[in-house]
Design a protein around this motif. Structure first.
Motif, PDB file in Angstrom:
ATOM      1  N   GLN B 142      40.929  -2.162  45.953  1.00 19.30           N
ATOM      2  CA  GLN B 142      39.992  -3.274  45.788  1.00 19.30           C
ATOM      3  C   GLN B 142      39.174  -3.074  44.515  1.00 19.30           C
ATOM      4  O   GLN B 142      38.353  -2.172  44.433  1.00 19.30           O
ATOM      5  N   LYS B 143      39.380  -3.958  43.550  1.00 21.43           N
ATOM      6  CA  LYS B 143      38.705  -3.812  42.248  1.00 21.43           C
ATOM      7  C   LYS B 143      37.201  -3.730  42.409  1.00 21.43           C
ATOM      8  O   LYS B 143      36.530  -2.983  41.712  1.00 21.43           O
ATOM      9  N   SER B 144      36.670  -4.519  43.340  1.00 21.32           N
ATOM     10  CA  SER B 144      35.215  -4.526  43.504  1.00 21.32           C
ATOM     11  C   SER B 144      34.712  -3.139  43.877  1.00 21.32           C
ATOM     12  O   SER B 144      33.643  -2.716  43.446  1.00 21.32           O
ATOM     13  N   TRP B 145      35.466  -2.401  44.668  1.00 20.78           N
ATOM     14  CA  TRP B 145      35.069  -1.049  45.027  1.00 20.78           C
ATOM     15  C   TRP B 145      35.299  -0.073  43.892  1.00 20.78           C
ATOM     16  O   TRP B 145      34.490   0.809  43.638  1.00 20.78           O
ATOM     17  N   LEU B 146      36.453  -0.237  43.228  1.00 21.19           N
ATOM     18  CA  LEU B 146      36.819   0.721  42.195  1.00 21.19           C
ATOM     19  C   LEU B 146      35.786   0.772  41.085  1.00 21.19           C
ATOM     20  O   LEU B 146      35.521   1.831  40.524  1.00 21.19           O
ATOM     21  N   ASP B 147      35.182  -0.366  40.807  1.00 16.88           N
ATOM     22  CA  ASP B 147      34.164  -0.380  39.752  1.00 16.88           C
ATOM     23  C   ASP B 147      33.019   0.548  40.067  1.00 16.88           C
ATOM     24  O   ASP B 147      32.358   1.067  39.181  1.00 16.88           O
ATOM     25  N   GLY B 148      32.747   0.712  41.361  1.00 18.79           N
ATOM     26  CA  GLY B 148      31.600   1.543  41.714  1.00 18.79           C
ATOM     27  C   GLY B 148      32.003   2.912  42.222  1.00 18.79           C
ATOM     28  O   GLY B 148      31.261   3.559  42.964  1.00 18.79           O
ATOM     29  N   LEU B 149      33.204   3.375  41.870  1.00 14.99           N
ATOM     30  CA  LEU B 149      33.693   4.654  42.383  1.00 14.99           C
ATOM     31  C   LEU B 149      33.741   5.662  41.239  1.00 14.99           C
ATOM     32  O   LEU B 149      34.500   5.505  40.301  1.00 14.99           O
ATOM     33  N   VAL B 405      48.783  -3.448  43.706  1.00 18.64           N
ATOM     34  CA  VAL B 405      47.695  -4.388  43.989  1.00 18.64           C
ATOM     35  C   VAL B 405      46.467  -4.022  43.160  1.00 18.64           C
ATOM     36  O   VAL B 405      45.740  -4.882  42.670  1.00 18.64           O
ATOM     37  N   GLU B 406      46.272  -2.721  42.981  1.00 23.54           N
ATOM     38  CA  GLU B 406      45.101  -2.242  42.246  1.00 23.54           C
ATOM     39  C   GLU B 406      45.173  -2.673  40.789  1.00 23.54           C
ATOM     40  O   GLU B 406      44.205  -3.203  40.239  1.00 23.54           O
ATOM     41  N   ARG B 407      46.285  -2.415  40.140  1.00 24.66           N
ATOM     42  CA  ARG B 407      46.422  -2.792  38.725  1.00 24.66           C
ATOM     43  C   ARG B 407      47.871  -2.621  38.301  1.00 24.66           C
ATOM     44  O   ARG B 407      48.734  -2.290  39.083  1.00 24.66           O
ATOM     45  N   ARG B 408      48.098  -2.866  37.028  1.00 23.62           N
ATOM     46  CA  ARG B 408      49.427  -2.646  36.443  1.00 23.62           C
ATOM     47  C   ARG B 408      49.568  -1.166  36.119  1.00 23.62           C
ATOM     48  O   ARG B 408      48.650  -0.553  35.582  1.00 23.62           O
TER      49      ARG B 408
END
Lengths: 223, 829
Positions: B142-149, B405-408
């Motif tokens: 989930q990109k929204s989570w990854l930004d804050g990890l 799903v996370e990214r390329r």
């Protein structure tokens, strides 16, 4: 009227072969819905053509759920077209629509579709919308319910075998599709069928593709 | 080191425990550390202290970002809640000294977390995140989570619980993905019960990276006593007698956790105990994974407050927080492994000064011998060897999809990441490529609707819809159709399998969470129940896996059998009794029972041991039944039975059965079998090939395949739709398997299913070793008029299908008792 081990119903009038629930394009349709399963035709085309070649009916009635899903992909469409054309080349082809066939007229306009088919003493329809009860002197023939019976062998393995049901002037044909596992009529008979049969005796015949065997619909008591 | 933290610790504890001291020496230096310690040794702080220290230091410098800096992973959601409770104090102590805008935040995030809480966490990131492997896997996509990890440390708790199943594979890959988000050095801290070899656990945690292994040198003392009812049957078991014997064990203890082998058995025993102890009825509870979480939490709370006399469970209370009031563990039936027995024993005696105390209640005479061997094994403290599933491809498919799903991703980079994970260190590049091709739709000529798109050496998810569907399918545990059980007031009791409900007759009630209930009506996925007075009460059957005997236990059992065989041949029954009392320290009454069992067996044949190998044959009418006594565990015996059956009579039907102590083959009496042909059937040459061939002919692979297909993203997870709606919207499992076997027998998920069954389930490599041994060892062959007492359990279970009786359990026991009686050497002929 005669049951054929292929899962079809033979009528002397015609003579006519009635087959139900082909679900052509099943594997492609599953892919389109997001599964990653194998995309295979399953052998239906060959089985259908060989069956008609050996029984030689003058008329073939496909009793609904001829295809599995609307808007086929190109190879799916080509294969289904070829299969149906092969049948039309061999006999008069009647396509009765089922609940999976809502887009059949637009997807396969070459094959006119009807909502039911009649012959003296026989009313054939898919079965997703059952009439309230039998018409006097008429046998109602349906598909839709994919009847099967689960048989346990001596070694403990169990198999679900396709089955014909007959009772109360209703005949239910098993699904022709190799991808229809079938519903065990001993355990999970749908309420619509139960309502139709009521307390009347119901005959069940299982088929393994070669032979027909009568079985009882009441299961043995569990140990 | 923040002063607030050290002050808090000093105020709370007199000194660090041994394991805390040795752990902190490593963790405070930022080293990867595996902490091996039983529960109750101060494990939580051993692992968390360095994490809290760093968070506190960053906070007091004002450098605490709005991001997740530390992740804690646990197999059980319940554990997360307890950790949160345990950490609340030291965190509060730290936060008390910090300004409001620099507070350290801790949150739990699992499948149970509400939407409201999820949104809150997205805005104000928890610095310390407590979660499960499945939730972690989900968050990593989930990109929204990854930004804050921005993690610098991960703590994995009860890691031994992950090691032997596919959740470990999911965890390993998730840890690698997590590390790629680390801005700097990334530290891994693992907590585990003692396991062997510890290096396998360290490898699961750290892959090839260095990992310090720290072990608590303070050995907790434990004691396991044997207790038995006044009479033990020759096979099967008598629930009534067991319950009465269990009541006897409860008398001397304040609070007992009783472990049964299955969820059904725990329901039965719980109900029986409540019946036999009416004054304590409200203090007796049943706890297992199919009971509703709320009910379980209530029980756990009462257990920790010391209010429960006895909680009966299957395995659900093996892991978890320490319940200070529990002073006794009751093992109903011998557990399947020394590690398991020690883990269970360790759930008791957490008040300081107490030791871990347990009692083992054997269920039958054969079980009594196993119990004696188990007690020896527990005394020796030697553990089973862990077997970690090797590069499971279904989990890999799931995670690669999650990465897409996370990214390329660049393919080479993704392969490198996967191969850094412990379970995937040896993953062949070809297998990786096959999984990618499968996810992309199969790689055949025309466009095939894949879940990922592979081009230019990169891959990414094929569409947003597939990304959305992915989140529903995370995890490895797949169950048969579950139906939720609700009371009329909408209180959820738990769930049962749909098959069980279908088997109930009108008017039949069943046990659920200790209550007797009847179905009032069914709705899709739900059964509404009401309390019942019916006298026909069934116990639900849940399809949990039964663990086979471990090789460690097998060694102990063989040692015991050898000793008894020698003792009997030297001095008969009295000699056996004596050796049991003196050498094995068995109480007199149990020693007498066991010696009587030995005597009864010896009237048929000497006790079967490992060499010579004992074969017995019983002929009845047109059947002959051959039994090979091999104390190797059910998995190995199953493999041996299948191969032998297949080789012995090609074209004939041979029915086989196996358990932990041997296997049997039943075939037509006219088939000529002798020692030569049976030995040949166990020849090691071609064994693995033949096993795989037989496997493909049975329905074991088909049944396993569905789980693999669901984990591997081939089909969505099934959900129960109610008896009326039978049009499954996706492939039927058996048909899917058969279609693949016909058209794509080398499909990655078929290969994974074969691997899982051969390696993880059947232990094929060890089965081959045992075949080699059996093939070469001397044999002793006996033809008997009826099965010997040692063969009875296997024989009786085999015959269960053909018994015609109102109560199959009772008929089974009667039959076994009858056969047993006929071997009585003192019986008038």
């Amino acid at each position: 009227m005669r049951f054929d081990p292929s899962g079809g119903l033979w009528l002397d009038d015609g003579p006519t072969l009635i087959l139900a629930d082909l679900h052509l394009g099943y594997a492609w349709a599953q892919r389109r819905r997001g599964s990653l399963g194998p995309v295979v035709e399953g052998g239906s085309q060959q089985r259908l053509w060989q069956l008609v070649d050996s029984l030689r009916p003058r008329r073939v009635v496909l009793l609904g759920d001829i295809v599995h899903a609307p808007r086929p992909s190109p190879d799916e469409r080509a294969t289904i077209q070829q299969t149906l054309q092969g049948l039309a080349d061999r006999a008069e082809l009647i396509c009765v629509m089922g609940n999976h066939d809502r887009a059949f007229p637009s997807d396969f306009p070459a094959f006119p579709a009807v909502s039911e088919w009649r012959s003296p003493g026989v009313l054939a329809l898919h079965g997703d919308r059952l009439p309230d009860g039998p018409e006097p002197g008429v046998a109602t023939v349906v598909g839709h319910f994919h009847p099967a019976i689960r048989i346990k062998t001596a070694s403990g393995a169990s198999h679900r075998l396709k089955a014909f049901l007959q009772g109360g002037e209703l005949v239910v044909l098993p699904a022709f599709s190799p991808f229809a596992a079938g519903t065990d009529m001993r355990r999970d008979m749908p309420p619509e069928l139960r309502a139709w049969f009521g307390a009347l005796p119901v005959r069940a015949l299982v088929t393994d593709g070669q032979r027909l065997l009568p079985v009882s619909l009441t299961p043995r008591p569990p140990l | 080191m923040p002063k607030a933290l050290t002050d808090w610790f000093a105020g709370r504890y007199t000194a660090p425990t041994n394991v805390q001291e040795i752990a902190w020496r490593r963790t405070l230096r930022g080293e990867n550390t595996l902490i091996l310690a039983p529960t109750g040794s101060g494990k939580t702080l051993a692992a968390f202290f360095s994490v809290l220290a760093r968070l506190g230091a960053d906070a007091s410098r004002g450098t605490l970002p709005n991001a997740t800096l530390a992740v804690y992973v646990t197999p059980l959601r319940a554990l997360g809640r307890d950790i949160e409770r345990n950490l609340a104090e030291p965190l509060a102590a730290l936060n008390a000294t910090l300004p409001p805008r620099d507070q350290i935040r801790m949150e739990i995030r699992t499948g149970d977390t509400s939407t409201k809480d999820r949104s809150r966490m997205a805005r104000r990131r928890p610095h310390l995140l407590l979660t499960t492997p499945e939730s972690l896997s989900s968050l990593l996509s989930q990109k929204s989570w990854l930004d804050g990890l921005s993690p610098h440390v991960v703590i994995v708790d009860e890691i031994h619980a992950f090691a032997e199943n596919k959740r470990g594979a999911l965890l390993g890959l998730s840890l690698e993905r997590l590390e790629t988000r680390a801005p700097g050095a990334f530290q891994r801290i693992g907590l585990s019960a003692t396991a062997s070899p510890a290096s396998a656990i360290a490898q699961l945690l750290c892959g090839h990276r260095h990992c310090a292994i720290v072990q608590d040198s303070v050995r907790r003392t434990h004691r396991l006593d044997l207790h038995a009812p006044d009479h033990l049957p020759a096979a099967g078991y008598d629930p009534g007698r067991i319950a009465r014997a269990a009541v006897e064990t409860l008398a001397g203890a304040q609070s007992t956790i009783a472990f049964c082998s299955t969820r059904s058995a725990s329901e039965r025993l719980g109900a029986a105990l409540a019946y036999l102890l009416p004054d304590d009825e409200s203090r007796i509870g049943v706890h297992h994974s199919s009971i509703e979480r709320g009910e379980r939490e209530l029980l756990e709370e009462r257990l920790s407050r010391g209010e429960m006399k006895c909680v009966v469970c299957s395995t659900s209370l093996e892991l978890g927080v320490d319940y200070a009031g529990v002073d006794q563990v009751l093992l109903v039936g011998t557990p399947r492994g020394v590690s398991r027995a020690l883990q269970r024993l360790g759930r008791s005696g957490h008040r300081s000064g107490q030791m871990a105390y347990g009692r083992l209640l054997p269920l039958s005479l054969p079980d009594l011998l196993e119990a004696i061997a188990m007690r020896e094994a527990v005394r020796a403290g030697a553990l089973e060897t862990l077997r970690v599933p090797e590069s499971p491809l279904d989990v890999l498919a799931q995670v690669l999809l999650g990465m897409a799903v996370e990214r390329r991703w660049e393919i080479g980079a993704a392969l490198a990441l996967v191969r850094r994970a412990g379970p995937y260190l040896n993953l062949p590049a070809a297998d990786f490529q096959d999984v990618l091709t499968y996810l992309a739709g199969g790689g055949q000529v025309l466009a095939r609707y894949g879940k990922i798109v592979v081009e230019d050496g990169h891959f990414t998810v094929a569409s947003p819809k597939i990304a959305r569907d992915y989140f529903h399918g995370i995890g490895c545990i797949s169950e048969d159709f579950r139906v939720k059980i609700l009371t009329k007031n909408n209180r959820r009791l738990g769930d049962v399998e749909e098959q069980f409900l279908a088997s109930l007759r009108p008017g039949e009630a069943f046990l659920m969470a200790g209550k007797v209930v009847e179905v009032e009506r069914l709705a899709p996925g739900v059964a509404i129940v009401k309390p019942s007075n019916s006298d026909r009460v069934q116990t639900p059957r849940w399809m949990g896996g039964k663990m086979p005997l471990s090789s460690r236990m097998a060694e102990e059992e063989i040692r015991l059998r050898r000793t008894l065989r020698e003792a009997f041949s030297a001095g008969g029954r009295p000699a056996c009794e004596q050796v049991l009392r003196d050498v094995f320290k068995v109480p007199a009454n149990l020693a007498a029972m066991a010696a009587g069992f030995v005597e009864r067996q010896s009237a048929a044949a000497p006790i079967p041991i490992d060499s010579p190998v004992q074969i017995e044959r019983v002929r009845r009418a047109r059947q002959q039944v051959l039994m090979v006594h091999s104390v190797s565990g059910r998995a190995i015996n199953q493999s041996l039975a299948w191969v032998a059956a297949w080789r012995l009579a090609p074209g004939e039907s041979v029915v086989s059965n196996s358990n932990d102590h041997g296997f049997l083959l039943s075939l037509n009496a006219r088939v000529d079998i002798d020692e030569t042909s049976l030995r040949a059937a166990l020849a090691p040459t071609g064994f693995m090939n033949d096993l795989e061939t037989v496997l493909r002919a049975t329905d074991t692979l088909g049944r396993k395949f569905r789980n693999v297909a669901e984990t591997g993203q081939l089909i969505p997870k099934r959900s129960y739709k109610g008896p009326a709606n039978t049009k499954y919207s996706s492939w039927n499992g058996t048909l899917l398997y058969q279609t693949l076997m016909t058209y794509e027998p080398n499909h990655v998920l078929v290969r994974e299913t074969v691997r899982e069954v051969l390696e993880d389930l059947l232990d094929a490599p060890h089965a081959l070793t045992e075949a080699k041994r059996l093939h070469a060892a001397p044999w002793e062959w006996f033809d008997h008029p009826r099965p010997s007492p040692f063969a009875l359990p296997l024989f009786a279970a085999f015959n269960r299908d053909v018994l015609l009786a109102g109560d199959p359990l009772r008929a089974f026991d009667e039959m076994a008792a009858q056969v047993y009686a006929e071997w009585d050497p003192h019986r008038a002929v």
